[in-house]
Design a protein around this motif. Sequence first.
Motif, PDB file in Angstrom:
ATOM      1  N   CYS A 112       5.416  -3.353 -24.717  1.00 51.67           N
ATOM      2  CA  CYS A 112       4.252  -2.562 -25.145  1.00 51.67           C
ATOM      3  C   CYS A 112       2.979  -3.265 -24.700  1.00 51.67           C
ATOM      4  N   HIS A 113       1.916  -2.484 -24.543  1.00 49.71           N
ATOM      5  CA  HIS A 113       0.597  -3.008 -24.178  1.00 49.71           C
ATOM      6  C   HIS A 113       0.627  -3.738 -22.837  1.00 49.71           C
ATOM      7  N   LYS A 115      -0.115  -2.541 -19.532  1.00 55.34           N
ATOM      8  CA  LYS A 115      -0.641  -1.345 -18.882  1.00 55.34           C
ATOM      9  C   LYS A 115      -0.360  -1.324 -17.383  1.00 55.34           C
ATOM     10  N   ILE A 116       0.264  -0.243 -16.942  1.00 50.17           N
ATOM     11  CA  ILE A 116       0.497  -0.020 -15.515  1.00 50.17           C
ATOM     12  C   ILE A 116      -0.642   0.833 -14.982  1.00 50.17           C
ATOM     13  N   GLU A 117      -1.286   0.356 -13.921  1.00 53.54           N
ATOM     14  CA  GLU A 117      -2.453   1.063 -13.394  1.00 53.54           C
ATOM     15  C   GLU A 117      -2.136   1.888 -12.151  1.00 53.54           C
ATOM     16  N   LEU A 130       0.116  -3.927 -12.561  1.00 54.91           N
ATOM     17  CA  LEU A 130      -0.302  -4.074 -13.947  1.00 54.91           C
ATOM     18  C   LEU A 130      -1.779  -4.405 -14.026  1.00 54.91           C
ATOM     19  N   ALA A 131      -2.369  -4.122 -15.176  1.00 52.26           N
ATOM     20  CA  ALA A 131      -3.747  -4.537 -15.417  1.00 52.26           C
ATOM     21  C   ALA A 131      -3.802  -6.058 -15.314  1.00 52.26           C
ATOM     22  N   THR A 145       4.927   9.661 -19.147  1.00 53.87           N
ATOM     23  CA  THR A 145       3.644   9.643 -19.841  1.00 53.87           C
ATOM     24  C   THR A 145       3.131  11.055 -20.099  1.00 53.87           C
ATOM     25  N   ALA A 149      -2.211  10.149 -18.046  1.00 50.40           N
ATOM     26  CA  ALA A 149      -1.902   8.999 -17.193  1.00 50.40           C
ATOM     27  C   ALA A 149      -1.478   9.412 -15.795  1.00 50.40           C
ATOM     28  N   LEU A 152      -1.806   7.381 -12.390  1.00 52.17           N
ATOM     29  CA  LEU A 152      -0.812   6.415 -11.901  1.00 52.17           C
ATOM     30  C   LEU A 152      -0.210   6.854 -10.573  1.00 52.17           C
TER      31      LEU A 152
END
Length: 379
Positions: A112-113, A115-117, A130-131, A145, A149, A152
Amino acid sequence: MRGRDGLRGGGALAKVAVTGGGRCNISNTFENVSSLSEVYPRGEKLVRQAFRVFSPEDARSWWEAEGVRLVEEPVRSEGDTPGRLFPVSQDAMQVVRTLENLIRKLGIELKCHAKIEKISREADGFSLTLAGGDAILADKVVVTTGGGALNLLEGLGIDIIPPVPSLFTLKLSDSGIKELTGTTIENVTLSLAGTKFRSHGTLLLTDWGVSGPATLRLSSYAARHLADTTYKGTLLINWLSATEAEIRDWLSSAAATNPAKQVASVHPEGLTARAWEHILSRAGLREDIRWAELGSKGLNRLVAVLTADPYEITGRAKFKEEFVTAGGVSMSAVNPSTLESRRHPGLFFAGEVLDIDALTGGFNLQAAWSTGYLVAQNI
């Protein structure tokens, strides 16, 4: 394990934890659905394909085999969606805990948390950026998602239908409607002037306009049209869901039976006295007019208002936390038998990211279970 507050804060399965008012409308029996297009305004073909692999009956058996016994919610009023299935426990957290337990049991790593950008195509698979700049390489990727989102997928050349809101209430400018706040009328037909969009069911009058099942259905059917018109237009209310001839017959009979009574004192079944007074006002009739004084002009005005009472739509309002969007990955962009990207083998889509959305009543979650199962089987 996350508690309820943690889930609402954005952890795993946060949306499941709040669906159905915290009770989780997990699916529907579909026994009262004659055509999938009635409940899936968009994505009906993909849903039908997914149901062939994992049907609502299969889903019910699966959940109950995992210890989540289900019960059908009784229809208590005209506006209730028939066939809604809830856990016997009436607790969405039972559903969340069941899935979390299976994740642990199967040894699946849940991040979790993180984030895939961006998702990029590589020669031997996919790169998930990833972020912060790190990347993960993967042979296969499943995107589940919501519509928010879809960025992506930029750069992959996948056909995306721009997401727009669905399942919302309508704001009206009429002050008379606002004075009826809290009034519920069960047998109403709504339509949008100049279109073929219409819905039937219970109407709830609010301090901003109209809500209730009939409004939510109309907003779902006409989601893209309303977005294109910036949520402006004319709402037509048929207060009795009756034809002009049927309403004219009722009014003529009421006039013949009650010539000396005030029109305001005799109203059609299903309308409250306050709603009837509002309708008389919309027809330009005095409160003290008697049935014998109505005349053909007064009768015609009442018929017009009862069958197609027009109201200016000035905007929309968000529907609780269970917000649904129309749009997403186009049906043409995936193989309907596998939900795999036609352009990028190994990239799959399931649930809300697809251009699938439904009415309330367990239909959206069932589409998620079925499309998710279909993808997993093909992986």
